[in-house]
Design an enzyme around this catalytic site. Structure first.
Site, PDB file in Angstrom:
ATOM      1  N   ALA A  75      -0.190   8.350  -2.636  1.00  0.00           N
ATOM      2  CA  ALA A  75       0.092   7.008  -2.121  1.00  0.00           C
ATOM      3  C   ALA A  75       1.210   6.323  -2.906  1.00  0.00           C
ATOM      4  CB  ALA A  75      -1.175   6.152  -2.140  1.00  0.00           C
ATOM      5  N   ASN A 155      -7.849  -2.279  -4.386  1.00  0.00           N
ATOM      6  CA  ASN A 155      -8.450  -1.243  -5.231  1.00  0.00           C
ATOM      7  C   ASN A 155      -9.317  -1.800  -6.350  1.00  0.00           C
ATOM      8  OD1 ASN A 155      -5.553  -1.917  -5.802  1.00  0.00           O
ATOM      9  ND2 ASN A 155      -6.057  -0.936  -7.747  1.00  0.00           N
ATOM     10  N   GLN A 183      -7.025   2.823  -0.073  1.00  0.00           N
ATOM     11  CA  GLN A 183      -8.466   2.591  -0.281  1.00  0.00           C
ATOM     12  C   GLN A 183      -9.213   2.371   1.031  1.00  0.00           C
ATOM     13  OE1 GLN A 183     -10.223   2.758  -3.083  1.00  0.00           O
ATOM     14  NE2 GLN A 183      -8.642   2.701  -4.661  1.00  0.00           N
ATOM     15  N   HIS A 205      -6.973  11.963  -2.695  1.00  0.00           N
ATOM     16  CA  HIS A 205      -7.970  11.975  -3.780  1.00  0.00           C
ATOM     17  C   HIS A 205      -8.902  10.770  -3.801  1.00  0.00           C
ATOM     18  CE1 HIS A 205      -6.303   9.252  -6.996  1.00  0.00           C
ATOM     19  NE2 HIS A 205      -5.175   9.458  -6.348  1.00  0.00           N
ATOM     20  N   THR A 243       9.438  22.281  -0.333  1.00  0.00           N
ATOM     21  CA  THR A 243       8.515  23.229   0.280  1.00  0.00           C
ATOM     22  C   THR A 243       7.141  22.592   0.417  1.00  0.00           C
ATOM     23  OG1 THR A 243       9.731  25.018  -0.768  1.00  0.00           O
ATOM     24  CG2 THR A 243       7.533  25.546   0.059  1.00  0.00           C
ATOM     25  N   CYS A 328      -5.597   2.519 -13.384  1.00  0.00           N
ATOM     26  CA  CYS A 328      -4.199   2.618 -13.803  1.00  0.00           C
ATOM     27  C   CYS A 328      -3.886   1.601 -14.885  1.00  0.00           C
ATOM     28  CB  CYS A 328      -3.268   2.378 -12.628  1.00  0.00           C
ATOM     29  SG  CYS A 328      -3.962   2.901 -11.078  1.00  0.00           S
TER      30      CYS A 328
HETATM   31  C1  LIG Z   1      -4.996   5.093  -5.820  1.00  0.00           C
HETATM   32  C2  LIG Z   1      -4.095   4.114  -5.169  1.00  0.00           C
HETATM   33  C3  LIG Z   1      -2.716   4.304  -5.123  1.00  0.00           C
HETATM   34  C4  LIG Z   1      -2.034   5.476  -5.802  1.00  0.00           C
HETATM   35  O1  LIG Z   1      -2.314   6.666  -5.158  1.00  0.00           O
HETATM   36  P1  LIG Z   1      -1.849   8.048  -5.818  1.00  0.00           P
HETATM   37  O2  LIG Z   1      -2.146   9.036  -4.760  1.00  0.00           O
HETATM   38  O3  LIG Z   1      -2.677   8.201  -7.035  1.00  0.00           O
HETATM   39  O4  LIG Z   1      -0.398   7.930  -6.100  1.00  0.00           O
HETATM   40  C5  LIG Z   1      -1.947   3.368  -4.470  1.00  0.00           C
HETATM   41  N1  LIG Z   1      -2.498   2.304  -3.890  1.00  0.00           N
HETATM   42  C6  LIG Z   1      -3.815   2.075  -3.914  1.00  0.00           C
HETATM   43  C7  LIG Z   1      -4.368   0.877  -3.244  1.00  0.00           C
HETATM   44  C8  LIG Z   1      -4.655   2.974  -4.553  1.00  0.00           C
HETATM   45  O5  LIG Z   1      -5.955   2.732  -4.607  1.00  0.00           O
END
Ligand SMILES: *Cc1c(COP(=O)(O)O)cnc(C)c1O
Length: 389
Positions: A75, A155, A183, A205, A243, A328
């Protein structure tokens, strides 16, 4: 999980579903889809079919067309591609963008980087519930506004924004609308056939898929274009070359299918856990819920408490695996900027704990959490009785 650890950090990341791990492994080896999906030979075509199936699976979850999906590394990358890509593409028309201070860093920091390059950003403050006031957006939109970026589910707090109303306003004013839906997708309905959204960021993830694979939805409509950030091969219409990581894509596709099939059951499960947790925690003196109670995804419950210091509380809560703020930002001791934007004091923001749960969380674990939290608060208040409420 091993020992007596209790994982309550599903908003930071989820464990990979064993079925997803299995399909991923199968696409890595000689007897699977290891080949380069751009190769014309038989194994290449086999890998390319795996990608096509996964693309259909994700497209089905969000009700879009397969050609509207771009695979990315997650994301964060999707947000960068959507925001920087659209800003550059439309630069000649105007350099004004709109967002909120409560967005994920992968949106706010992208916008700040653009700000340094001469773009102008309007930051709309949320109300005390964490929600955007539509009237504020209507007032902020200008003739030179190119893009609005507002997340679906926050988040840290779980607060849900009114994507339909925001999107409708953007369409009316001919402004692109990007949604960080990391989310929300796979946890709440997100139907792009009916939502007026131009771009949406997703990641595997957060929905029981692996880390390192995400997607950007980019609507197939006139004017919705992004300039590429990366250059290389001709993959993905040159918008995002490289790729294709077939094992990760196959995994995201299956995770999306499973999330779609379990959407209602997963929701009911976390909703029951949320109610149970809040019923227990809200009886403790000084406990406050952060963010809207009504417009929130129930897989996240964020609470602050009066007269308790955040770091001590987190330590006292072990073996619970929870976050203060978002994962984060947890390494920094600063109070959450999201909670500060909701009007919380530094002290209250600092005492915030984000509980987030998912498929494997049990009600017995929630009961233990309540017990542990009450216990920790009691002990900390005894240590600093002068501060006790
Ligand atoms: C986890 C998250 C991201 C980052 O996603 P990644 O795949 O870890 O880069 C961005 N925005 C929100 C709202 C998230 O919860």
């Amino acid at each position: 999980m091993s020992d007596d650890l209790i994982y309550l950090d599903y908003a930071a990341t989820t464990p990979v579903d064993p079925r997803v791990a299995e399909i991923m492994l199968a696409q890595m080896t000689m007897d699977g889809g290891f080949a380069n999906p751009s190769s014309i030979h038989i194994v290449g075509r086999r890998a390319s079919e795996v990608v096509e199936r996964a693309t259909r699976q994700l497209a089905t979850l969000i009700n879009c067309s397969a050609k509207e999906l771009i695979w990315t590394s997650g994301a964060s990358e999707s947000n960068n591609l959507a925001i920087i890509g659209a800003a550059r593409n439309r630069e000649h028309r105007g350099k004004h963008l709109i967002s909120m201070p409560t967005e994920h860093k992968a949106v706010t920091d992208v916008l700040r980087a653009l700000e340094k390059k001469g773009f102008e950003i309007t930051w709309l403050q949320p109300d005390a519930d964490g929600r955007l006031r539509i009237g504020d957006l209507a007032d902020a939109l200008r003739a030179d506004t190119q893009l609005v970026s507002i997340m679906y589910v926050n988040n840290e707090t779980g607060v849900i924004q009114d994507i339909k109303a925001i999107g409708a306003l953007c369409r009316e004013r001919d402004v692109l609308f990007h949604v960080d839906a990391a989310q929300g997708v796979g946890k709440l309905p997100f139907d792009l056939a009916t939502l007026p959204v131009d771009m949406a960021s997703m990641t595997a993830h957060k929905i029981y898929g692996p880390k390192g694979i995400g997607a950007l939805y980019k609507a197939d409509r006139p004017g919705c274009n992004v300039d590429p950030l990366l250059f290389g091969g001709g993959q993905q219409g040159r918008i995002r070359p490289g790729t294709l990581p077939v094992p990760l894509i196959a995994a995201f596709g299956l995770a999306a299918r499973i999330a779609g099939e379990n959407l209602q059951a997963d929701f009911a499960h976390v909703q029951a856990l949320n109610k149970r947790l809040w019923a227990g925690l809200s009886t403790i003196a000084g406990v406050l819920r952060n963010g809207s109670a009504e417009h929130s995804f129930p897989g996240i419950l964020n609470v602050s408490i009066e007269d308790i210091e955040g770091e001590s509380l987190l330590l006292a809560l072990e073996p619970l695996c929870v976050s203060t703020g978002s994962a984060c930002n947890s390494l920094k001791q600063e109070p959450s900027y999201v909670l500060r934007s909701l009007g919380r004091s530094d002290e209250l923001a600092q005492s915030a704990i984000r509980f987030s749960f998912g498929r494997a969380t049990t009600s017995a674990e929630i009961d233990f959490v309540i017990h542990r939290y009450r216990d920790a608060v009691g002990k900390l208040r005894q240590l600093a009785p002068g501060k006790a409420a």
